[in-house]
Design an enzyme around this catalytic site. Structure first.
Site, mmCIF file in Angstrom:
data_model
loop_
_atom_site.group_PDB
_atom_site.id
_atom_site.type_symbol
_atom_site.label_atom_id
_atom_site.label_comp_id
_atom_site.label_asym_id
_atom_site.label_seq_id
_atom_site.Cartn_x
_atom_site.Cartn_y
_atom_site.Cartn_z
ATOM 1 N N ASP A 284 -29.244 -4.326 36.013
ATOM 2 C CA ASP A 284 -28.474 -5.298 35.247
ATOM 3 C C ASP A 284 -28.027 -4.711 33.906
ATOM 4 O O ASP A 284 -28.851 -4.260 33.120
ATOM 5 C CB ASP A 284 -29.353 -6.538 35.014
ATOM 6 N N ASP B 256 -28.017 -16.323 34.734
ATOM 7 C CA ASP B 256 -27.459 -15.973 33.436
ATOM 8 C C ASP B 256 -27.694 -17.137 32.463
ATOM 9 O O ASP B 256 -28.807 -17.632 32.337
ATOM 10 C CB ASP B 256 -25.962 -15.646 33.631
ATOM 11 N N HIS C 116 -26.221 -7.564 37.763
ATOM 12 C CA HIS C 116 -26.393 -8.880 37.147
ATOM 13 C C HIS C 116 -26.007 -10.019 38.090
ATOM 14 O O HIS C 116 -26.370 -11.166 37.836
ATOM 15 C CB HIS C 116 -25.550 -8.966 35.873
#
Length: 379
Positions: free
Chosen positions: A328, A202, A356
């Protein structure tokens, strides 16, 4: 270890793309069959015990902060739990999701894991440094840490400033360098000649990019896991703004905090806990979502606005690998593809069925990819 995806020629350097949809044999012929084992009561008990201890620790810490406690934390190396009833822990902890499993996340025998034929002394480095994403902390890697350490790898999971159990007010973070200081401080202290494999998830992708620019000689490889992989003079907000959709789930989930007053820029972003599952964990086990709901902290806003200055000499000298997560909802696969096409890494892998947070939804498959990347020889 997978199937190569053919792609149209790109103007920039092309990437090798590998799908982790199935396990391939070494002879390039037929595929091995993964062996599924029924979980015994002992397996279920010990797996549950590991999770419950992690959840209890997170809740106790949260209560400690609420009571005015001050916790100092240098870094998280691993999440260790003592054996239940003096019994040996299972060598390969399992994701305890009740959902049907695919071949990408099979319950495998120890001899089937890729790291069984890894000679760690022959690798350029066997030290992984795991960097969490926005709002997460070192705690999110607990399955990955366990699997890698069982294979003999060294693992360091970093809590960035104001994240995890790092006792700092997120609203007071004013720069990317301040936010990433626990990572850059760790790399600075490495012995001369020592290298690590950086793994960023991320917003952690932006953070490891910043560190790569400062310490390219200390980074053997960089792995971007559903991560922001920016170009020079681009900010994380610049990249994420490319997926502007009016009913975007991310926009619905964001709650801006204004510690300096409503007339000033936001200081932090929180995520609506009622939308966490749909946004970040739509394929993850329920108990991991529970762990996240009591452990996630606000995301500092200033670092998201900061543009990176990346050079070919430093950042560009580090070998990069990208792991895509097709299910995701936070950084959709289309946006991941955009980042890859603009700055192609050496290889691209795809974790079929991953949301994710593959460290929760596909821990075994993610582990195998990290081991595989560690084995890629120096050029």
């Amino acid at each position: 270890m997978g199937i190569c995806f053919s792609r149209k020629a790109m103007k920039t350097k092309a990437s090798n793309r590998i799908s982790h949809d199935s396990a391939a044999t070494g002879d390039g012929g037929s595929s091995n069959r993964w062996t599924r084992n029924r979980s015994t009561k002992k397996d279920k008990f010990e797996d549950s015990a590991i999770y419950e201890r992690a959840l209890a620790a997170a809740i106790l810490f949260q209560q400690h902060l609420q009571n005015g406690g001050d916790v100092q934390f240098d870094r998280s190396t691993s999440l260790r739990c003592p054996p239940a009833n003096g019994r040996k822990q299972p060598a390969f902890p399992r994701s305890s999701s009740s959902r049907p499993r695919s071949l990408t996340d099979a319950l495998v025998q120890p001899h089937q894991l890729l790291n069984q034929d890894v000679k760690l002394d022959d690798l350029e480095t066997n030290h992984f440094v795991l960097v969490h994403g926005g709002g997460f902390g070192a705690w999110c890697w607990y399955k990955t840490i366990s699997l890698l350490e069982e294979g003999g790898y060294r693992v360091t999971a970093i809590d960035l400033t104001g994240s995890g159990i790092h006792s700092f007010d997120t609203n007071s973070i004013t720069s990317l360098s301040q936010y990433v200081e626990p990572l850059t401080g760790f790399l600075k202290k490495l012995a001369d000649g020592e290298k690590v494999i950086l793994v960023g998830h991320d917003f952690g992708g932006t953070c490891i990019s910043y560190a790569m620019e400062l310490f390219p000689h200390k980074v053997s490889k960089a792995v971007f896991v559903a991560a922001t992989m920016l170009t020079s003079e681009q900010s994380t907000l610049d990249m994420l703004s490319q997926k502007a959709v009016t009913d975007d789930l991310m926009r619905q989930a964001q709650i801006f905090r204004y510690a300096n007053g409503n007339t000033r820029a936001p200081t932090a972003i929180e995520l609506d806990k009622s939308l966490l599952r749909d946004l970040l964990f739509n394929q993850s086990p329920a108990k991991d979502v529970s762990l996240a709901s009591v452990s996630m902290r606000p995301i500092p806003f200033a670092p998201v606005l900061e543009k990176l200055s990346l050079s070919d000499k430093n950042y560009g000298s580090v070998r990069r690998f990208y792991i895509e997560t097709p299910e995701d909802n936070a950084i959709p696969i289309a946006l991941q593809e955009t980042m890859i096409n603009k700055s192609p890494p050496e290889q691209v892998f795809r974790l079929k069925g991953s949301d994710h947070s593959p460290f929760f939804s596909k821990p075994q498959a993610l582990h195998k990819l990290l081991v595989e990347i560690s084995k890629v020889p120096s050029t």
